[in-house]
Design an enzyme around this catalytic site. Sequence first.
Site, PDB file in Angstrom:
ATOM      1  CE  LYS A 135      45.616  72.998  24.452  1.00  9.47           C
ATOM      2  NZ  LYS A 135      46.060  71.853  25.189  1.00  9.47           N
ATOM      3  CE  LYS A 184      47.446  70.917  32.088  1.00 10.92           C
ATOM      4  NZ  LYS A 184      47.356  72.055  32.952  1.00 10.92           N
ATOM      5  NE  ARG A 209      46.182  79.351  39.534  1.00  7.35           N
ATOM      6  CZ  ARG A 209      45.964  79.783  40.764  1.00  7.35           C
ATOM      7  NH1 ARG A 209      44.745  79.865  41.235  1.00  7.35           N
ATOM      8  NH2 ARG A 209      46.974  80.160  41.531  1.00  7.35           N
ATOM      9  CE  LYS A 222      43.467  82.977  33.989  1.00  3.97           C
ATOM     10  NZ  LYS A 222      43.818  82.010  34.989  1.00  3.97           N
ATOM     11  CB  CYS A 246      44.220  75.063  29.443  1.00  7.69           C
ATOM     12  SG  CYS A 246      45.943  75.486  29.206  1.00  7.69           S
TER      13      CYS A 246
END
Length: 446
Positions: A278, A219, A151, A335, A275
Amino acid sequence: MIGCGYVGLVTGACLAEIGHQVIGADQDQSKIAALKAGKVPIYEPNLDSLIASNTAAGRLSFTGDVGAAIRDGDALFICVSTPPLPSGETDLSALDRAARQIATESRSPKLVIDKSTVPVQTGQQLLRALSVYGRKSTVNFSVCSNPEFLREGTAVMDFLHPDRIVVGVENDKDERMLREIYQPILDRHFNCPIHATGCPPEAPPPFLVSNINDAELIKHAANSFLALKISYANLLADVCDRLSANVDQVTRAMGLDARIGPQFLRAGLGFGGSCLPKDIRGFIWLAERAGVDFNLLREVERINKSRVPRLLEKARRALWVLKDKQIGLLGLAYKANTDDIRYAPALDIIQTLLTEEARVRAYDAKAMERTRTIYPSIHYAANSYEVADGSDALIIATEWDEFRKLDWARVRDSMARPLLLDGRNLLDPQQMKSLGFEYHSMGRPD
Ligand code: NAD
């Protein structure tokens, strides 16, 4: 490493840290020039010191000559971007280009490890491209999938202390080589650069071996589920808003159930970044091409896209008209603890405010330079207090810790009107109200 973006740099620096010899290659010559000059082109906690120490130790180097890096490497990690096309399909052109380069530049056997997030069955295409474009040489290529779960904001920590390592392989030899690469992490046998006084005791991460298709699907499935959790919390927030309940209380209690877990259950402005947005689009496209109706994820996407309009609806209700009002934006990154603004809600907020002819001021400790390239005309402030000065409303768009610690009485006194729209549920409503703010957040009683 082919590709020195968020994933390539973190993977490269961490693999160097655990003892490997790593070359980071990128076609973006300005990025490589910066890295060679000791400047890390992204903000990621702990990454600059890791790159500096491993470069100094001679384990990590960078080159703009991708071919040279390919010729030198035994294991080639592909870490290129895989953005969405307008249809939602994943754009695999960077991967295809890397495959053609590997095929034509290789002079010795290579293990080609795909770390980019790709649709299931990409490994097969990768192998085909390698054999077609490498047909004039006798080089042997193996392909495997090794999806990355780091992350942004905690990427170094996530890489060195993963929940699991997933590898999709076609034979035992490739599995052995990947195991060897990750062995220090599997054995927890390295000097952790984050926990200077020793890592807390923890079980070694599971090393999950599957075929390539399964690894690729893992994933997409994991990211889509995380997106679903966030949208669930956000829809709960809408219910709470209408029925005077508090979403923080509800999600906290839910998260304490071990079957649910607390992470990714925070209501706010929704998910952004390179991430989740999309990856769910790519997964919807893929599932539908395979004849599976994944409307569930379309809903996840719809809920996510409705977050910024929900917040701005609250702004309009309070301010009546936005035109000519000065709106201050605290946070631009998608973020906290990153400078990444890809699919950041703050960008949609700026766009709407400019369309409605409001005046926008913004501050973010790390993401202003990137935002300036998209919105050069808004006012970028030196700090949060400058944003607040004379503003008719403040919007918290990123959950940076520094916003929590502001002198909010000083903020209130400098504003034209003490209106606070907390898009991240960062602050305590009672406290803000007792300070005299008109305070609105997401799914908590006003
Ligand atoms: P990024 O855009 O930050 O970096 C990609 C880099 O690859 C760029 O520097 C680009 O110049 C380089 N590149 C592209 N084609 C190349 C080529 N042929 N040769 C050499 N360099 C090339 O992307 P990222 O955020 O690092 O993501 C990379 C992949 O990893 C994506 O598939 C993404 O979905 C996945 N991923 C990202 C994250 C994340 O948090 N950023 C986490 C897990 C997985």
